[in-house]
Design a protein around this motif. Structure first.
Motif, PDB file in Angstrom:
ATOM      1  N   SER A 174    -146.936  66.452 -14.788  1.00  0.00           N
ATOM      2  CA  SER A 174    -146.804  65.005 -14.972  1.00  0.00           C
ATOM      3  C   SER A 174    -147.524  64.241 -13.865  1.00  0.00           C
ATOM      4  O   SER A 174    -147.865  64.807 -12.823  1.00  0.00           O
ATOM      5  CB  SER A 174    -145.322  64.619 -15.001  1.00  0.00           C
ATOM      6  OG  SER A 174    -144.739  64.904 -13.744  1.00  0.00           O
ATOM      7  N   ILE A 175    -147.760  62.965 -14.113  1.00  0.00           N
ATOM      8  CA  ILE A 175    -148.348  62.091 -13.094  1.00  0.00           C
ATOM      9  C   ILE A 175    -147.208  61.267 -12.501  1.00  0.00           C
ATOM     10  O   ILE A 175    -146.486  60.579 -13.237  1.00  0.00           O
ATOM     11  CB  ILE A 175    -149.397  61.141 -13.699  1.00  0.00           C
ATOM     12  CG1 ILE A 175    -150.421  61.928 -14.532  1.00  0.00           C
ATOM     13  CG2 ILE A 175    -150.095  60.332 -12.603  1.00  0.00           C
ATOM     14  CD1 ILE A 175    -151.440  61.050 -15.243  1.00  0.00           C
ATOM     15  N   PRO A 176    -147.009  61.342 -11.158  1.00  0.00           N
ATOM     16  CA  PRO A 176    -145.915  60.581 -10.565  1.00  0.00           C
ATOM     17  C   PRO A 176    -146.073  59.077 -10.812  1.00  0.00           C
ATOM     18  O   PRO A 176    -147.192  58.549 -10.805  1.00  0.00           O
ATOM     19  CB  PRO A 176    -146.022  60.891  -9.067  1.00  0.00           C
ATOM     20  CG  PRO A 176    -146.858  62.119  -8.975  1.00  0.00           C
ATOM     21  CD  PRO A 176    -147.769  62.107 -10.161  1.00  0.00           C
ATOM     22  N   ARG A 177    -144.958  58.435 -11.012  1.00  0.00           N
ATOM     23  CA  ARG A 177    -144.938  57.001 -11.252  1.00  0.00           C
ATOM     24  C   ARG A 177    -145.641  56.226 -10.132  1.00  0.00           C
ATOM     25  O   ARG A 177    -146.370  55.261 -10.395  1.00  0.00           O
ATOM     26  CB  ARG A 177    -143.464  56.576 -11.385  1.00  0.00           C
ATOM     27  CG  ARG A 177    -143.170  55.110 -11.230  1.00  0.00           C
ATOM     28  CD  ARG A 177    -143.398  54.366 -12.528  1.00  0.00           C
ATOM     29  NE  ARG A 177    -143.107  52.964 -12.354  1.00  0.00           N
ATOM     30  CZ  ARG A 177    -142.180  52.292 -13.019  1.00  0.00           C
ATOM     31  NH1 ARG A 177    -141.455  52.904 -13.932  1.00  0.00           N
ATOM     32  NH2 ARG A 177    -141.993  51.019 -12.799  1.00  0.00           N
ATOM     33  N   ASP A 178    -145.439  56.640  -8.870  1.00  0.00           N
ATOM     34  CA  ASP A 178    -146.054  55.863  -7.777  1.00  0.00           C
ATOM     35  C   ASP A 178    -147.585  56.005  -7.767  1.00  0.00           C
ATOM     36  O   ASP A 178    -148.288  55.084  -7.343  1.00  0.00           O
ATOM     37  CB  ASP A 178    -145.410  56.174  -6.406  1.00  0.00           C
ATOM     38  CG  ASP A 178    -145.447  57.653  -6.066  1.00  0.00           C
ATOM     39  OD1 ASP A 178    -146.086  58.414  -6.812  1.00  0.00           O
ATOM     40  OD2 ASP A 178    -144.837  58.048  -5.052  1.00  0.00           O
ATOM     41  N   GLU A 238    -157.925  63.936 -12.982  1.00  0.00           N
ATOM     42  CA  GLU A 238    -157.503  64.584 -11.737  1.00  0.00           C
ATOM     43  C   GLU A 238    -156.190  65.358 -11.954  1.00  0.00           C
ATOM     44  O   GLU A 238    -156.092  66.532 -11.600  1.00  0.00           O
ATOM     45  CB  GLU A 238    -157.285  63.472 -10.711  1.00  0.00           C
ATOM     46  CG  GLU A 238    -157.335  63.848  -9.273  1.00  0.00           C
ATOM     47  CD  GLU A 238    -157.074  62.581  -8.442  1.00  0.00           C
ATOM     48  OE1 GLU A 238    -156.061  62.555  -7.734  1.00  0.00           O
ATOM     49  OE2 GLU A 238    -157.879  61.601  -8.551  1.00  0.00           O
ATOM     50  N   TYR A 239    -155.203  64.693 -12.557  1.00  0.00           N
ATOM     51  CA  TYR A 239    -153.906  65.337 -12.766  1.00  0.00           C
ATOM     52  C   TYR A 239    -153.970  66.353 -13.900  1.00  0.00           C
ATOM     53  O   TYR A 239    -153.286  67.370 -13.878  1.00  0.00           O
ATOM     54  CB  TYR A 239    -152.810  64.290 -12.993  1.00  0.00           C
ATOM     55  CG  TYR A 239    -152.337  63.750 -11.669  1.00  0.00           C
ATOM     56  CD1 TYR A 239    -151.234  64.298 -11.027  1.00  0.00           C
ATOM     57  CD2 TYR A 239    -153.056  62.752 -11.010  1.00  0.00           C
ATOM     58  CE1 TYR A 239    -150.830  63.853  -9.782  1.00  0.00           C
ATOM     59  CE2 TYR A 239    -152.675  62.302  -9.763  1.00  0.00           C
ATOM     60  CZ  TYR A 239    -151.555  62.852  -9.150  1.00  0.00           C
ATOM     61  OH  TYR A 239    -151.173  62.425  -7.917  1.00  0.00           O
ATOM     62  N   TRP A 240    -154.800  66.090 -14.896  1.00  0.00           N
ATOM     63  CA  TRP A 240    -154.965  67.053 -15.989  1.00  0.00           C
ATOM     64  C   TRP A 240    -155.534  68.368 -15.465  1.00  0.00           C
ATOM     65  O   TRP A 240    -155.026  69.452 -15.772  1.00  0.00           O
ATOM     66  CB  TRP A 240    -155.884  66.466 -17.069  1.00  0.00           C
ATOM     67  CG  TRP A 240    -155.994  67.333 -18.284  1.00  0.00           C
ATOM     68  CD1 TRP A 240    -156.934  68.303 -18.533  1.00  0.00           C
ATOM     69  CD2 TRP A 240    -155.109  67.341 -19.397  1.00  0.00           C
ATOM     70  NE1 TRP A 240    -156.697  68.889 -19.741  1.00  0.00           N
ATOM     71  CE2 TRP A 240    -155.577  68.320 -20.304  1.00  0.00           C
ATOM     72  CE3 TRP A 240    -153.968  66.614 -19.741  1.00  0.00           C
ATOM     73  CZ2 TRP A 240    -154.943  68.596 -21.509  1.00  0.00           C
ATOM     74  CZ3 TRP A 240    -153.340  66.883 -20.954  1.00  0.00           C
ATOM     75  CH2 TRP A 240    -153.831  67.861 -21.821  1.00  0.00           C
ATOM     76  N   PRO A 264    -145.303  62.372 -18.318  1.00  0.00           N
ATOM     77  CA  PRO A 264    -145.593  63.767 -18.696  1.00  0.00           C
ATOM     78  C   PRO A 264    -146.983  63.909 -19.332  1.00  0.00           C
ATOM     79  O   PRO A 264    -147.316  63.183 -20.272  1.00  0.00           O
ATOM     80  CB  PRO A 264    -144.495  64.109 -19.712  1.00  0.00           C
ATOM     81  CG  PRO A 264    -143.459  63.027 -19.571  1.00  0.00           C
ATOM     82  CD  PRO A 264    -144.191  61.812 -19.106  1.00  0.00           C
ATOM     83  N   LEU A 265    -147.748  64.865 -18.821  1.00  0.00           N
ATOM     84  CA  LEU A 265    -149.117  65.065 -19.333  1.00  0.00           C
ATOM     85  C   LEU A 265    -149.131  65.594 -20.761  1.00  0.00           C
ATOM     86  O   LEU A 265    -150.151  65.490 -21.452  1.00  0.00           O
ATOM     87  CB  LEU A 265    -149.875  66.023 -18.406  1.00  0.00           C
ATOM     88  CG  LEU A 265    -150.281  65.397 -17.068  1.00  0.00           C
ATOM     89  CD1 LEU A 265    -150.645  66.471 -16.056  1.00  0.00           C
ATOM     90  CD2 LEU A 265    -151.449  64.428 -17.266  1.00  0.00           C
ATOM     91  N   LYS A 266    -148.009  66.147 -21.221  1.00  0.00           N
ATOM     92  CA  LYS A 266    -147.971  66.672 -22.602  1.00  0.00           C
ATOM     93  C   LYS A 266    -148.123  65.553 -23.638  1.00  0.00           C
ATOM     94  O   LYS A 266    -148.328  65.822 -24.821  1.00  0.00           O
ATOM     95  CB  LYS A 266    -146.698  67.474 -22.858  1.00  0.00           C
ATOM     96  CG  LYS A 266    -145.408  66.663 -22.890  1.00  0.00           C
ATOM     97  CD  LYS A 266    -144.240  67.582 -23.295  1.00  0.00           C
ATOM     98  CE  LYS A 266    -142.984  66.795 -23.658  1.00  0.00           C
ATOM     99  NZ  LYS A 266    -142.397  66.048 -22.524  1.00  0.00           N
ATOM    100  N   ASN A 267    -148.052  64.306 -23.199  1.00  0.00           N
ATOM    101  CA  ASN A 267    -148.330  63.195 -24.116  1.00  0.00           C
ATOM    102  C   ASN A 267    -149.794  63.146 -24.536  1.00  0.00           C
ATOM    103  O   ASN A 267    -150.142  62.467 -25.494  1.00  0.00           O
ATOM    104  CB  ASN A 267    -147.950  61.862 -23.472  1.00  0.00           C
ATOM    105  CG  ASN A 267    -146.458  61.612 -23.501  1.00  0.00           C
ATOM    106  OD1 ASN A 267    -145.911  61.248 -24.521  1.00  0.00           O
ATOM    107  ND2 ASN A 267    -145.801  61.850 -22.379  1.00  0.00           N
ATOM    108  N   PHE A 268    -150.636  63.823 -23.761  1.00  0.00           N
ATOM    109  CA  PHE A 268    -152.057  63.882 -24.128  1.00  0.00           C
ATOM    110  C   PHE A 268    -152.402  65.221 -24.750  1.00  0.00           C
ATOM    111  O   PHE A 268    -151.853  66.257 -24.369  1.00  0.00           O
ATOM    112  CB  PHE A 268    -152.947  63.660 -22.899  1.00  0.00           C
ATOM    113  CG  PHE A 268    -153.080  62.214 -22.560  1.00  0.00           C
ATOM    114  CD1 PHE A 268    -154.027  61.422 -23.174  1.00  0.00           C
ATOM    115  CD2 PHE A 268    -152.211  61.628 -21.644  1.00  0.00           C
ATOM    116  CE1 PHE A 268    -154.128  60.071 -22.877  1.00  0.00           C
ATOM    117  CE2 PHE A 268    -152.307  60.281 -21.344  1.00  0.00           C
ATOM    118  CZ  PHE A 268    -153.266  59.503 -21.965  1.00  0.00           C
TER     119      PHE A 268
END
Lengths: 203, 203
Positions: B168-172, B156-158, B112-116
Protein backbone atom coordinates in the motif's frame (compact mmCIF):
# COMPACT_ATOMS: atom_id res chain seq x y z
CA UNK A 1 5.07 -9.14 -35.76
CA UNK A 2 3.96 -10.22 -39.26
CA UNK A 3 2.73 -13.76 -38.91
CA UNK A 4 -0.81 -13.98 -40.23
CA UNK A 5 -3.76 -16.31 -39.95
CA UNK A 6 -5.14 -17.72 -43.22
CA UNK A 7 -7.89 -15.06 -43.14
CA UNK A 8 -5.30 -12.32 -43.23
CA UNK A 9 -5.67 -11.23 -39.59
CA UNK A 10 -2.40 -10.60 -37.82
CA UNK A 11 -1.16 -13.09 -35.24
CA UNK A 12 0.17 -11.29 -32.20
CA UNK A 13 1.25 -14.21 -30.09
CA UNK A 14 -0.10 -15.38 -26.75
CA UNK A 15 1.50 -12.65 -24.62
CA UNK A 16 -0.07 -9.65 -26.23
CA UNK A 17 -3.44 -11.22 -26.86
CA UNK A 18 -4.85 -11.09 -23.33
CA UNK A 19 -5.33 -7.39 -22.79
CA UNK A 20 -5.62 -6.14 -26.35
CA UNK A 21 -8.89 -5.51 -28.06
CA UNK A 22 -9.36 -8.27 -30.58
CA UNK A 23 -9.42 -6.81 -34.05
CA UNK A 24 -12.41 -8.96 -34.94
CA UNK A 25 -14.79 -7.82 -32.19
CA UNK A 26 -18.30 -7.25 -33.46
CA UNK A 27 -18.71 -4.19 -31.25
CA UNK A 28 -17.05 -2.01 -33.88
CA UNK A 29 -19.08 0.14 -36.21
CA UNK A 30 -20.08 -1.41 -39.50
CA UNK A 31 -18.09 1.10 -41.55
CA UNK A 32 -14.41 1.10 -42.33
CA UNK A 33 -13.76 -2.41 -41.05
CA UNK A 34 -10.56 -3.07 -42.96
CA UNK A 35 -9.10 0.42 -42.46
CA UNK A 36 -9.95 0.01 -38.80
CA UNK A 37 -8.19 -3.34 -38.51
CA UNK A 38 -5.10 -1.86 -40.17
CA UNK A 39 -5.16 1.15 -37.84
CA UNK A 40 -5.49 -1.08 -34.78
CA UNK A 41 -2.50 -3.06 -35.94
CA UNK A 42 -0.55 0.15 -36.57
CA UNK A 43 -1.44 1.41 -33.09
CA UNK A 44 -0.20 -1.85 -31.58
CA UNK A 45 3.07 -1.35 -33.45
CA UNK A 46 3.39 2.23 -32.19
CA UNK A 47 2.64 1.08 -28.63
CA UNK A 48 5.03 -1.88 -28.69
CA UNK A 49 7.81 0.39 -29.96
CA UNK A 50 7.26 3.18 -27.42
CA UNK A 51 6.27 5.61 -30.17
CA UNK A 52 2.73 6.54 -29.17
CA UNK A 53 -0.18 5.35 -27.04
CA UNK A 54 -3.30 5.51 -29.21
CA UNK A 55 -6.34 3.27 -28.76
CA UNK A 56 -9.70 2.84 -30.37
CA UNK A 57 -12.41 3.51 -27.81
CA UNK A 58 -14.85 0.70 -27.12
CA UNK A 59 -18.34 1.20 -28.50
CA UNK A 60 -20.62 2.44 -25.72
CA UNK A 61 -23.27 -0.09 -24.76
CA UNK A 62 -26.38 0.51 -22.67
CA UNK A 63 -26.74 -2.57 -20.50
CA UNK A 64 -30.25 -3.54 -19.42
CA UNK A 65 -29.98 -7.07 -18.05
CA UNK A 66 -27.05 -9.08 -16.71
CA UNK A 67 -27.08 -12.69 -15.48
CA UNK A 68 -24.61 -13.73 -12.81
CA UNK A 69 -24.40 -17.51 -13.19
CA UNK A 70 -22.64 -19.42 -10.40
CA UNK A 71 -19.00 -20.25 -11.13
CA UNK A 72 -18.92 -18.48 -14.48
CA UNK A 73 -18.58 -15.00 -15.90
CA UNK A 74 -21.34 -12.40 -15.74
CA UNK A 75 -23.37 -12.61 -18.95
CA UNK A 76 -25.04 -9.60 -20.50
CA UNK A 77 -28.49 -10.72 -21.70
CA UNK A 78 -29.99 -7.46 -22.93
CA UNK A 79 -28.07 -4.42 -24.12
CA UNK A 80 -28.20 -1.79 -26.84
CA UNK A 81 -25.67 0.13 -28.90
CA UNK A 82 -25.39 3.77 -27.88
CA UNK A 83 -24.33 6.77 -29.97
CA UNK A 84 -20.76 7.66 -28.97
CA UNK A 85 -20.19 11.27 -27.88
CA UNK A 86 -16.60 11.34 -29.16
CA UNK A 87 -14.51 10.19 -32.10
CA UNK A 88 -13.19 6.63 -32.15
CA UNK A 89 -9.47 7.14 -31.60
CA UNK A 90 -7.40 9.17 -29.19
CA UNK A 91 -4.10 9.08 -27.36
CA UNK A 92 -0.72 10.70 -26.92
CA UNK A 93 2.22 11.15 -29.30
CA UNK A 94 5.32 13.28 -28.64
CA UNK A 95 3.43 14.97 -25.79
CA UNK A 96 0.57 15.92 -28.11
CA UNK A 97 -3.03 14.89 -27.59
CA UNK A 98 -4.17 13.10 -30.76
CA UNK A 99 -7.84 12.69 -31.71
CA UNK A 100 -9.32 11.34 -34.92
CA UNK A 101 -11.87 9.27 -36.75
CA UNK A 102 -11.26 6.97 -39.69
CA UNK A 103 -13.61 6.79 -42.66
CA UNK A 104 -13.74 4.95 -45.95
CA UNK A 105 -15.58 5.92 -49.12
CA UNK A 106 -16.19 4.17 -52.43
CA UNK A 107 -16.50 7.57 -54.10
CA UNK A 108 -13.67 8.49 -56.45
CA UNK A 109 -13.81 12.26 -56.78
CA UNK A 110 -15.01 13.47 -53.38
CA UNK A 111 -15.58 12.49 -49.77
CA UNK A 112 -19.26 12.72 -48.67
CA UNK A 113 -19.69 14.69 -45.45
CA UNK A 114 -22.55 12.40 -44.40
CA UNK A 115 -19.85 9.98 -43.26
CA UNK A 116 -19.46 12.25 -40.24
CA UNK A 117 -21.97 12.75 -37.46
CA UNK A 118 -22.39 16.20 -35.99
CA UNK A 119 -21.31 15.02 -32.51
CA UNK A 120 -17.96 13.93 -33.99
CA UNK A 121 -17.41 17.39 -35.48
CA UNK A 122 -18.41 19.05 -32.18
CA UNK A 123 -15.99 16.79 -30.32
CA UNK A 124 -13.11 17.43 -32.74
CA UNK A 125 -13.70 21.19 -32.50
CA UNK A 126 -13.55 21.03 -28.69
CA UNK A 127 -10.32 18.99 -28.83
CA UNK A 128 -8.63 21.42 -31.20
CA UNK A 129 -9.77 24.34 -29.04
CA UNK A 130 -8.21 22.66 -25.99
CA UNK A 131 -4.87 22.38 -27.81
CA UNK A 132 -5.14 18.87 -29.24
CA UNK A 133 -4.27 17.66 -32.75
CA UNK A 134 -7.47 16.67 -34.55
CA UNK A 135 -7.88 15.09 -37.96
CA UNK A 136 -9.65 12.47 -40.04
CA UNK A 137 -8.08 9.51 -41.77
CA UNK A 138 -9.90 9.10 -45.07
CA UNK A 139 -9.54 6.20 -47.45
CA UNK A 140 -10.68 6.12 -51.04
CA UNK A 141 -11.23 2.37 -51.21
CA UNK A 142 -11.29 2.21 -54.98
CA UNK A 143 -7.58 2.92 -55.29
CA UNK A 144 -6.88 2.13 -51.64
CA UNK A 145 -5.37 5.59 -51.12
CA UNK A 146 -5.38 6.92 -47.57
CA UNK A 147 -5.06 10.54 -46.47
CA UNK A 148 -4.80 12.43 -43.22
CA UNK A 149 -7.11 15.44 -43.45
CA UNK A 150 -6.58 18.19 -40.83
CA UNK A 151 -9.67 18.92 -38.74
CA UNK A 152 -9.59 22.59 -39.80
CA UNK A 153 -10.27 21.64 -43.44
CA UNK A 154 -13.04 19.29 -42.34
CA UNK A 155 -14.65 22.11 -40.27
CA UNK A 156 -14.45 24.47 -43.25
CA UNK A 157 -16.43 22.13 -45.52
CA UNK A 158 -18.79 21.08 -42.72
CA UNK A 159 -19.70 24.72 -41.99
CA UNK A 160 -19.98 25.64 -45.68
CA UNK A 161 -22.72 23.02 -46.26
CA UNK A 162 -25.31 25.38 -44.79
CA UNK A 163 -24.36 28.14 -47.27
CA UNK A 164 -23.29 26.54 -50.52
CA UNK A 165 -25.13 23.24 -50.15
CA UNK A 166 -22.08 21.24 -51.12
CA UNK A 167 -22.30 17.88 -49.30
CA UNK A 168 -18.78 16.61 -49.90
CA UNK A 169 -15.11 17.53 -49.83
CA UNK A 170 -13.54 17.42 -53.32
CA UNK A 171 -10.80 14.86 -53.73
CA UNK A 172 -8.31 17.49 -54.93
CA UNK A 173 -8.87 19.52 -51.74
CA UNK A 174 -8.07 16.38 -49.70
CA UNK A 175 -4.91 15.87 -51.78
CA UNK A 176 -3.87 19.52 -51.33
CA UNK A 177 -4.79 20.20 -47.70
CA UNK A 178 -4.21 16.63 -46.53
CA UNK A 179 -1.22 14.32 -46.32
CA UNK A 180 -0.99 11.06 -48.25
CA UNK A 181 -0.27 8.04 -46.03
CA UNK A 182 1.52 5.46 -48.18
CA UNK A 183 1.28 1.77 -47.19
CA UNK A 184 4.24 0.52 -45.26
CA UNK A 185 5.27 -2.69 -43.57
CA UNK A 186 5.71 -1.67 -39.95
CA UNK A 187 3.37 -0.05 -39.24
CA UNK A 188 0.96 -0.79 -42.06
CA UNK A 189 -0.53 2.73 -41.92
CA UNK A 190 2.28 5.05 -40.79
CA UNK A 191 -0.13 7.91 -40.08
CA UNK A 192 2.07 9.45 -37.39
CA UNK A 193 4.46 10.53 -40.16
CA UNK A 194 1.56 12.59 -41.53
CA UNK A 195 0.92 13.87 -37.99
CA UNK A 196 4.56 15.03 -37.88
CA UNK A 197 3.93 17.00 -41.08
CA UNK A 198 0.71 18.44 -39.65
CA UNK A 199 2.49 19.54 -36.44
CA UNK A 200 5.33 21.07 -38.47
CA UNK A 201 2.84 22.93 -40.68
CA UNK A 202 1.11 24.41 -37.61
CA UNK A 203 4.31 25.90 -36.19
CA UNK B 1 -26.43 23.44 -14.19
CA UNK B 2 -27.28 22.49 -10.61
CA UNK B 3 -30.86 21.28 -10.75
CA UNK B 4 -31.00 17.80 -9.25
CA UNK B 5 -33.38 14.87 -9.27
CA UNK B 6 -34.62 13.63 -5.87
CA UNK B 7 -31.98 10.86 -5.98
CA UNK B 8 -29.23 13.46 -6.16
CA UNK B 9 -28.33 12.90 -9.82
CA UNK B 10 -27.78 16.09 -11.77
CA UNK B 11 -30.39 17.24 -14.29
CA UNK B 12 -28.74 18.43 -17.48
CA UNK B 13 -31.78 19.41 -19.49
CA UNK B 14 -33.13 17.86 -22.67
CA UNK B 15 -30.51 19.30 -25.03
CA UNK B 16 -27.44 17.80 -23.49
CA UNK B 17 -28.99 14.48 -22.59
CA UNK B 18 -29.01 12.87 -26.03
CA UNK B 19 -25.32 12.37 -26.73
CA UNK B 20 -23.89 12.29 -23.23
CA UNK B 21 -23.16 9.09 -21.40
CA UNK B 22 -25.78 8.76 -18.68
CA UNK B 23 -24.14 8.85 -15.28
CA UNK B 24 -26.26 5.92 -14.16
CA UNK B 25 -25.25 3.41 -16.86
CA UNK B 26 -24.68 -0.06 -15.48
CA UNK B 27 -21.71 -0.64 -17.76
CA UNK B 28 -19.38 1.11 -15.32
CA UNK B 29 -17.14 -0.84 -13.02
CA UNK B 30 -18.52 -1.70 -9.60
CA UNK B 31 -15.91 0.35 -7.77
CA UNK B 32 -15.84 4.05 -7.14
CA UNK B 33 -19.39 4.70 -8.27
CA UNK B 34 -19.94 7.95 -6.45
CA UNK B 35 -16.48 9.39 -7.16
CA UNK B 36 -17.04 8.37 -10.77
CA UNK B 37 -20.41 10.13 -10.97
CA UNK B 38 -18.86 13.27 -9.53
CA UNK B 39 -15.96 13.12 -11.97
CA UNK B 40 -18.32 12.65 -14.91
CA UNK B 41 -20.25 15.70 -13.81
CA UNK B 42 -17.02 17.67 -13.40
CA UNK B 43 -15.92 16.61 -16.88
CA UNK B 44 -19.25 17.81 -18.29
CA UNK B 45 -18.66 21.16 -16.60
CA UNK B 46 -15.14 21.40 -18.05
CA UNK B 47 -16.44 20.50 -21.51
CA UNK B 48 -19.40 22.89 -21.42
CA UNK B 49 -17.08 25.73 -20.38
CA UNK B 50 -14.38 25.06 -23.01
CA UNK B 51 -11.84 24.19 -20.31
CA UNK B 52 -10.97 20.60 -21.21
CA UNK B 53 -12.24 17.58 -23.15
CA UNK B 54 -11.99 14.57 -20.85
CA UNK B 55 -14.24 11.52 -21.06
CA UNK B 56 -14.59 8.23 -19.28
CA UNK B 57 -14.05 5.41 -21.74
CA UNK B 58 -16.88 2.94 -22.21
CA UNK B 59 -16.32 -0.49 -20.67
CA UNK B 60 -15.18 -2.89 -23.39
CA UNK B 61 -17.74 -5.59 -24.11
CA UNK B 62 -17.22 -8.78 -26.09
CA UNK B 63 -20.40 -9.25 -28.08
CA UNK B 64 -21.39 -12.81 -28.96
CA UNK B 65 -24.99 -12.60 -30.17
CA UNK B 66 -27.08 -9.74 -31.56
CA UNK B 67 -30.73 -9.82 -32.62
CA UNK B 68 -31.91 -7.49 -35.36
CA UNK B 69 -35.66 -7.27 -34.80
CA UNK B 70 -37.72 -5.65 -37.56
CA UNK B 71 -38.53 -1.98 -36.96
CA UNK B 72 -36.60 -1.74 -33.70
CA UNK B 73 -33.05 -1.32 -32.47
CA UNK B 74 -30.46 -4.09 -32.63
CA UNK B 75 -30.51 -5.96 -29.31
CA UNK B 76 -27.42 -7.56 -27.82
CA UNK B 77 -28.47 -10.95 -26.42
CA UNK B 78 -25.16 -12.39 -25.27
CA UNK B 79 -22.08 -10.42 -24.32
CA UNK B 80 -19.31 -10.43 -21.72
CA UNK B 81 -17.32 -7.79 -19.89
CA UNK B 82 -13.73 -7.55 -21.08
CA UNK B 83 -10.67 -6.41 -19.19
CA UNK B 84 -9.84 -2.88 -20.39
CA UNK B 85 -6.29 -2.37 -21.68
CA UNK B 86 -6.17 1.27 -20.57
CA UNK B 87 -7.18 3.47 -17.68
CA UNK B 88 -10.73 4.82 -17.52
CA UNK B 89 -10.26 8.53 -18.26
CA UNK B 90 -8.34 10.47 -20.86
CA UNK B 91 -8.51 13.68 -22.82
CA UNK B 92 -6.90 17.04 -23.49
CA UNK B 93 -6.36 20.08 -21.27
CA UNK B 94 -4.26 23.14 -22.15
CA UNK B 95 -2.70 21.13 -24.98
CA UNK B 96 -1.63 18.37 -22.58
CA UNK B 97 -2.68 14.76 -22.90
CA UNK B 98 -4.34 13.77 -19.60
CA UNK B 99 -4.71 10.14 -18.47
CA UNK B 100 -5.91 8.80 -15.14
CA UNK B 101 -7.89 6.34 -13.11
CA UNK B 102 -10.09 7.08 -10.11
CA UNK B 103 -10.13 4.85 -7.02
CA UNK B 104 -11.82 4.88 -3.66
CA UNK B 105 -10.71 3.20 -0.46
CA UNK B 106 -12.31 2.73 2.96
CA UNK B 107 -8.83 2.49 4.49
CA UNK B 108 -7.81 5.41 6.65
CA UNK B 109 -4.03 5.28 6.83
CA UNK B 110 -2.98 3.93 3.44
CA UNK B 111 -4.11 3.20 -0.10
CA UNK B 112 -3.94 -0.52 -1.04
CA UNK B 113 -2.11 -1.10 -4.32
CA UNK B 114 -4.45 -4.01 -5.15
CA UNK B 115 -6.91 -1.34 -6.30
CA UNK B 116 -4.77 -1.10 -9.42
CA UNK B 117 -4.37 -3.74 -12.10
CA UNK B 118 -1.00 -4.21 -13.71
CA UNK B 119 -2.34 -3.28 -17.17
CA UNK B 120 -3.36 0.12 -15.80
CA UNK B 121 0.16 0.74 -14.50
CA UNK B 122 1.67 -0.41 -17.81
CA UNK B 123 -0.67 1.92 -19.69
CA UNK B 124 0.08 4.91 -17.43
CA UNK B 125 3.83 4.31 -17.82
CA UNK B 126 3.49 4.29 -21.61
CA UNK B 127 1.45 7.52 -21.52
CA UNK B 128 3.99 9.32 -19.33
CA UNK B 129 6.79 8.06 -21.57
CA UNK B 130 5.00 9.51 -24.62
CA UNK B 131 4.79 12.91 -22.93
CA UNK B 132 1.36 12.72 -21.32
CA UNK B 133 0.29 13.76 -17.81
CA UNK B 134 -0.59 10.62 -15.83
CA UNK B 135 -2.04 10.37 -12.34
CA UNK B 136 -4.55 8.70 -10.07
CA UNK B 137 -7.44 10.35 -8.28
CA UNK B 138 -7.70 8.67 -4.89
CA UNK B 139 -10.51 9.15 -2.40
CA UNK B 140 -10.42 8.17 1.23
CA UNK B 141 -14.16 7.62 1.59
CA UNK B 142 -14.16 7.74 5.37
CA UNK B 143 -13.45 11.45 5.48
CA UNK B 144 -14.39 11.99 1.83
CA UNK B 145 -10.96 13.48 1.09
CA UNK B 146 -9.78 13.31 -2.50
CA UNK B 147 -6.20 13.57 -3.78
CA UNK B 148 -4.46 13.69 -7.11
CA UNK B 149 -1.44 11.38 -6.92
CA UNK B 150 1.20 11.79 -9.67
CA UNK B 151 1.83 8.60 -11.65
CA UNK B 152 5.53 8.73 -10.77
CA UNK B 153 4.75 8.20 -7.05
CA UNK B 154 2.37 5.38 -7.93
CA UNK B 155 5.08 3.69 -10.04
CA UNK B 156 7.58 4.03 -7.17
CA UNK B 157 5.34 2.15 -4.73
CA UNK B 158 4.17 -0.33 -7.37
CA UNK B 159 7.75 -1.28 -8.21
CA UNK B 160 8.84 -1.41 -4.55
CA UNK B 161 6.23 -4.11 -3.75
CA UNK B 162 8.53 -6.76 -5.18
CA UNK B 163 11.40 -5.71 -2.89
CA UNK B 164 9.93 -4.51 0.37
CA UNK B 165 6.63 -6.35 0.22
CA UNK B 166 4.66 -3.25 1.16
CA UNK B 167 1.23 -3.55 -0.49
CA UNK B 168 0.00 0.00 0.00
CA UNK B 169 0.93 3.67 -0.28
CA UNK B 170 0.97 5.39 3.13
CA UNK B 171 -1.57 8.14 3.55
CA UNK B 172 1.11 10.69 4.51
CA UNK B 173 2.98 9.98 1.26
CA UNK B 174 -0.22 10.70 -0.66
CA UNK B 175 -0.66 13.95 1.29
CA UNK B 176 2.97 14.95 0.63
CA UNK B 177 3.49 13.87 -2.99
CA UNK B 178 -0.13 14.40 -4.02
CA UNK B 179 -2.43 17.39 -4.27
CA UNK B 180 -5.60 17.72 -2.20
CA UNK B 181 -8.72 18.35 -4.32
CA UNK B 182 -11.21 20.23 -2.15
CA UNK B 183 -14.92 19.94 -2.96
CA UNK B 184 -16.26 22.83 -4.95
CA UNK B 185 -19.55 23.79 -6.54
CA UNK B 186 -18.68 24.07 -10.22
CA UNK B 187 -17.10 21.69 -10.90
CA UNK B 188 -17.71 19.40 -7.94
CA UNK B 189 -14.20 17.90 -8.17
CA UNK B 190 -11.95 20.67 -9.53
CA UNK B 191 -9.13 18.23 -10.26
CA UNK B 192 -7.70 20.30 -13.10
CA UNK B 193 -6.48 22.82 -10.48
CA UNK B 194 -4.38 19.98 -9.09
CA UNK B 195 -3.25 19.17 -12.64
CA UNK B 196 -2.09 22.80 -12.97
CA UNK B 197 0.01 22.31 -9.83
CA UNK B 198 1.38 19.03 -11.19
CA UNK B 199 2.34 20.65 -14.51
CA UNK B 200 3.96 23.59 -12.67
CA UNK B 201 5.92 21.18 -10.42
CA UNK B 202 7.25 19.31 -13.47
CA UNK B 203 8.69 22.43 -15.09
Amino acid sequence: MNIRYPNGAAYHGPNQAANKQPVTTTSYSDRGMSLEAELNESNQYYLANDIAVIHKKPTPIQIVKVDYPKRSAATIREAYFRQPSTTDYNGVYRGHYIDFDAKETKNKTSFPLKNFHEHQIIHLRACVKAGGIGFAIIRFTNESKTFLLPATTLFEYWDAQAHDGRKSIPRDVIEDAGFLIPYHMNPLIPYLNAVDQLIAAQK
